[in-house]
Design a protein around this motif. Structure first.
Motif, PDB file in Angstrom:
ATOM      1  N   GLU A   1       0.850  -1.185   0.000  1.00  0.00           N
ATOM      2  CA  GLU A   1       0.000   0.000   0.000  1.00  0.00           C
ATOM      3  C   GLU A   1       0.888   1.238   0.000  1.00  0.00           C
ATOM      4  N   LEU A   2       0.590   2.204  -0.846  1.00  0.00           N
ATOM      5  CA  LEU A   2       1.420   3.394  -0.998  1.00  0.00           C
ATOM      6  C   LEU A   2       0.814   4.599  -0.289  1.00  0.00           C
ATOM      7  N   SER A   3       1.667   5.292   0.487  1.00  0.00           N
ATOM      8  CA  SER A   3       1.313   6.606   1.039  1.00  0.00           C
ATOM      9  C   SER A   3       2.342   7.601   0.520  1.00  0.00           C
ATOM     10  N   GLU A   4       1.883   8.606  -0.211  1.00  0.00           N
ATOM     11  CA  GLU A   4       2.794   9.607  -0.766  1.00  0.00           C
ATOM     12  C   GLU A   4       3.039  10.703   0.262  1.00  0.00           C
ATOM     13  N   LEU A   5       4.301  10.877   0.626  1.00  0.00           N
ATOM     14  CA  LEU A   5       4.697  11.931   1.557  1.00  0.00           C
ATOM     15  C   LEU A   5       5.389  13.043   0.774  1.00  0.00           C
ATOM     16  N   ASP A   6       5.606  14.180   1.407  1.00  0.00           N
ATOM     17  CA  ASP A   6       6.195  15.301   0.664  1.00  0.00           C
ATOM     18  C   ASP A   6       7.677  15.085   0.360  1.00  0.00           C
ATOM     19  N   PHE A   7       8.307  14.100   0.979  1.00  0.00           N
ATOM     20  CA  PHE A   7       9.727  13.854   0.742  1.00  0.00           C
ATOM     21  C   PHE A   7      10.004  12.468   0.151  1.00  0.00           C
ATOM     22  N   GLY A   8       8.947  11.655  -0.039  1.00  0.00           N
ATOM     23  CA  GLY A   8       9.166  10.322  -0.577  1.00  0.00           C
ATOM     24  C   GLY A   8       7.907   9.474  -0.532  1.00  0.00           C
ATOM     25  N   ASP A   9       8.058   8.219  -0.876  1.00  0.00           N
ATOM     26  CA  ASP A   9       6.945   7.264  -0.886  1.00  0.00           C
ATOM     27  C   ASP A   9       7.101   6.276   0.264  1.00  0.00           C
ATOM     28  N   LEU A  10       6.033   6.092   1.017  1.00  0.00           N
ATOM     29  CA  LEU A  10       6.023   5.157   2.131  1.00  0.00           C
ATOM     30  C   LEU A  10       5.165   3.957   1.751  1.00  0.00           C
ATOM     31  N   TYR A  11       5.751   2.766   1.793  1.00  0.00           N
ATOM     32  CA  TYR A  11       5.056   1.551   1.388  1.00  0.00           C
ATOM     33  C   TYR A  11       4.797   0.657   2.601  1.00  0.00           C
ATOM     34  N   ILE A  12       3.588   0.076   2.631  1.00  0.00           N
ATOM     35  CA  ILE A  12       3.172  -0.783   3.737  1.00  0.00           C
ATOM     36  C   ILE A  12       2.837  -2.158   3.179  1.00  0.00           C
ATOM     37  N   SER A  13       3.444  -3.200   3.729  1.00  0.00           N
ATOM     38  CA  SER A  13       3.153  -4.553   3.259  1.00  0.00           C
ATOM     39  C   SER A  13       1.746  -4.954   3.669  1.00  0.00           C
ATOM     40  N   ASN A  14       1.106  -5.772   2.843  1.00  0.00           N
ATOM     41  CA  ASN A  14      -0.259  -6.210   3.139  1.00  0.00           C
ATOM     42  C   ASN A  14      -0.318  -7.658   3.617  1.00  0.00           C
ATOM     43  N   GLY A  15       0.826  -8.245   3.907  1.00  0.00           N
ATOM     44  CA  GLY A  15       0.852  -9.621   4.380  1.00  0.00           C
ATOM     45  C   GLY A  15       0.613  -9.718   5.876  1.00  0.00           C
ATOM     46  N   ASP A  16       0.701 -10.936   6.397  1.00  0.00           N
ATOM     47  CA  ASP A  16       0.514 -11.150   7.841  1.00  0.00           C
ATOM     48  C   ASP A  16       1.602 -10.454   8.643  1.00  0.00           C
ATOM     49  N   ARG A  17       2.811 -10.462   8.105  1.00  0.00           N
ATOM     50  CA  ARG A  17       3.931  -9.797   8.779  1.00  0.00           C
ATOM     51  C   ARG A  17       4.082  -8.385   8.208  1.00  0.00           C
ATOM     52  N   LYS A  18       3.851  -7.391   9.044  1.00  0.00           N
ATOM     53  CA  LYS A  18       3.908  -6.010   8.600  1.00  0.00           C
ATOM     54  C   LYS A  18       5.344  -5.498   8.568  1.00  0.00           C
ATOM     55  N   TYR A  19       5.714  -4.925   7.436  1.00  0.00           N
ATOM     56  CA  TYR A  19       6.977  -4.215   7.359  1.00  0.00           C
ATOM     57  C   TYR A  19       6.825  -3.076   6.354  1.00  0.00           C
ATOM     58  N   TYR A  20       7.763  -2.156   6.369  1.00  0.00           N
ATOM     59  CA  TYR A  20       7.581  -0.896   5.681  1.00  0.00           C
ATOM     60  C   TYR A  20       8.852  -0.499   4.924  1.00  0.00           C
ATOM     61  N   TRP A  21       8.627   0.245   3.837  1.00  0.00           N
ATOM     62  CA  TRP A  21       9.732   0.795   3.060  1.00  0.00           C
ATOM     63  C   TRP A  21       9.470   2.273   2.805  1.00  0.00           C
ATOM     64  N   LEU A  22      10.492   3.068   3.028  1.00  0.00           N
ATOM     65  CA  LEU A  22      10.457   4.468   2.637  1.00  0.00           C
ATOM     66  C   LEU A  22      11.398   4.635   1.454  1.00  0.00           C
ATOM     67  N   VAL A  23      10.893   5.176   0.358  1.00  0.00           N
ATOM     68  CA  VAL A  23      11.691   5.377  -0.846  1.00  0.00           C
ATOM     69  C   VAL A  23      11.815   6.875  -1.110  1.00  0.00           C
ATOM     70  N   VAL A  24      13.060   7.371  -1.156  1.00  0.00           N
ATOM     71  CA  VAL A  24      13.289   8.799  -1.393  1.00  0.00           C
ATOM     72  C   VAL A  24      14.255   8.966  -2.556  1.00  0.00           C
ATOM     73  N   GLU A  25      14.081  10.045  -3.298  1.00  0.00           N
ATOM     74  CA  GLU A  25      15.036  10.419  -4.336  1.00  0.00           C
ATOM     75  C   GLU A  25      15.990  11.445  -3.743  1.00  0.00           C
ATOM     76  N   GLN A  26      17.273  11.130  -3.738  1.00  0.00           N
ATOM     77  CA  GLN A  26      18.248  12.017  -3.117  1.00  0.00           C
ATOM     78  C   GLN A  26      19.596  11.843  -3.833  1.00  0.00           C
ATOM     79  N   ASN A  27      19.869  12.756  -4.769  1.00  0.00           N
ATOM     80  CA  ASN A  27      21.127  12.660  -5.515  1.00  0.00           C
ATOM     81  C   ASN A  27      22.331  13.085  -4.678  1.00  0.00           C
ATOM     82  N   ASN A  28      22.092  13.982  -3.732  1.00  0.00           N
ATOM     83  CA  ASN A  28      23.155  14.398  -2.819  1.00  0.00           C
ATOM     84  C   ASN A  28      23.135  13.461  -1.612  1.00  0.00           C
TER      85      ASN A  28
END
Length: 226
Positions: free
Chosen positions: A15-42
């Motif tokens: 599941e995707l939640s768009e934040l002002d600095f990146g994308d926050l992803y939430i797993s939909n399985g029994d075991r919950k875990y999360y990913w934050l994806v940001v674009e940062q060239n520096n």
């Protein structure tokens, strides 16, 4: 790259939640875990900004699982060839807030990968990852920037990828074999570089060099066009 990453997370039911600095992803399985994806060239700012990113993400998901099971993927465009291996290691080995991964790419190689994967079709990406011919070509030319190099970096940075295509060897075995090959070749390159610069004490002196020295030597070698 951001859209390609979104398609991969989507096919794996995040599941995707768009934040002002990146994308926050939430797993939909029994075991919950999360990913934050940001674009940062520096990427030198990643460790400086991670506390802010972590706290703002917690405003959307304030759970025990989030604190313990959240990874950060940094997408970094390296068209200017300014990002060094040492910087990536410092980020990925940092133990605070997130388990961190840096995915490096250039616009040209990203374009090549899109051409090979039907404009970033996530199913095509998974097929190519476990294609032995593609993998063997990557192993034989691992030091050359290519769409294959980006493909396997992507697979390495996103360990949750579901691989449904059968091959003669499992993906784990392929990476194990590749890692062994890369280590052997890189040690040889270190040895040759040290021998060229110091003229003596080649392999016997490797134990006396720390990781930072080895990385710096390799960076200098790459910067000189070798």
């Amino acid at each position: 790259m951001k859209n390609l990453i979104r398609s991969i997370f989507n096919i794996h039911d995040f599941e995707l939640s768009e934040l002002d600095f990146g994308d926050l992803y939430i797993s939909n399985g029994d075991r919950k875990y999360y990913w934050l994806v940001v674009e940062q060239n520096n990427i030198s700012r990643v460790l400086e900004l991670q506390d802010e990113w972590f706290e703002k993400s917690k405003e959307h998901i304030d759970t025990k699982e989030f604190v313990k099971n959240t990874s950060l993927l940094v997408l970094a465009n390296n068209d200017k060839n300014e990002i060094k291996k040492k910087e990536i290691l410092l980020i990925e080995e940092d133990p605070f807030q997130f388990k961190k991964y840096v995915l490096l790419f250039t616009s040209d190689i990203m374009k090549q990968l899109l051409e090979q994967t039907e404009k970033g079709n996530p199913e095509k990406i998974l097929e190519l990852i476990v294609n032995e011919s593609v993998f063997n070509n990557y192993k034989s030319n691992y030091s050359e920037p290519s769409w294959r190099h980006l493909l396997y970096n992507l697979a390495h940075k996103l360990p949750f990828l579901k691989i449904n295509v059968e091959v003669n060897q499992t993906l784990d075995n392929l990476f194990e074999e590749a890692e062994k090959t890369l280590v052997e070749k890189e040690l040889l390159e270190y040895s040759e570089l040290i021998e060229k610069q110091h003229k003596e004490g080649v392999l016997s002196e490797l134990d006396n060099l720390d990781l930072d020295e080895l990385i710096e030597l390799l960076d200098n070698k790459t910067d000189n066009g070798n």
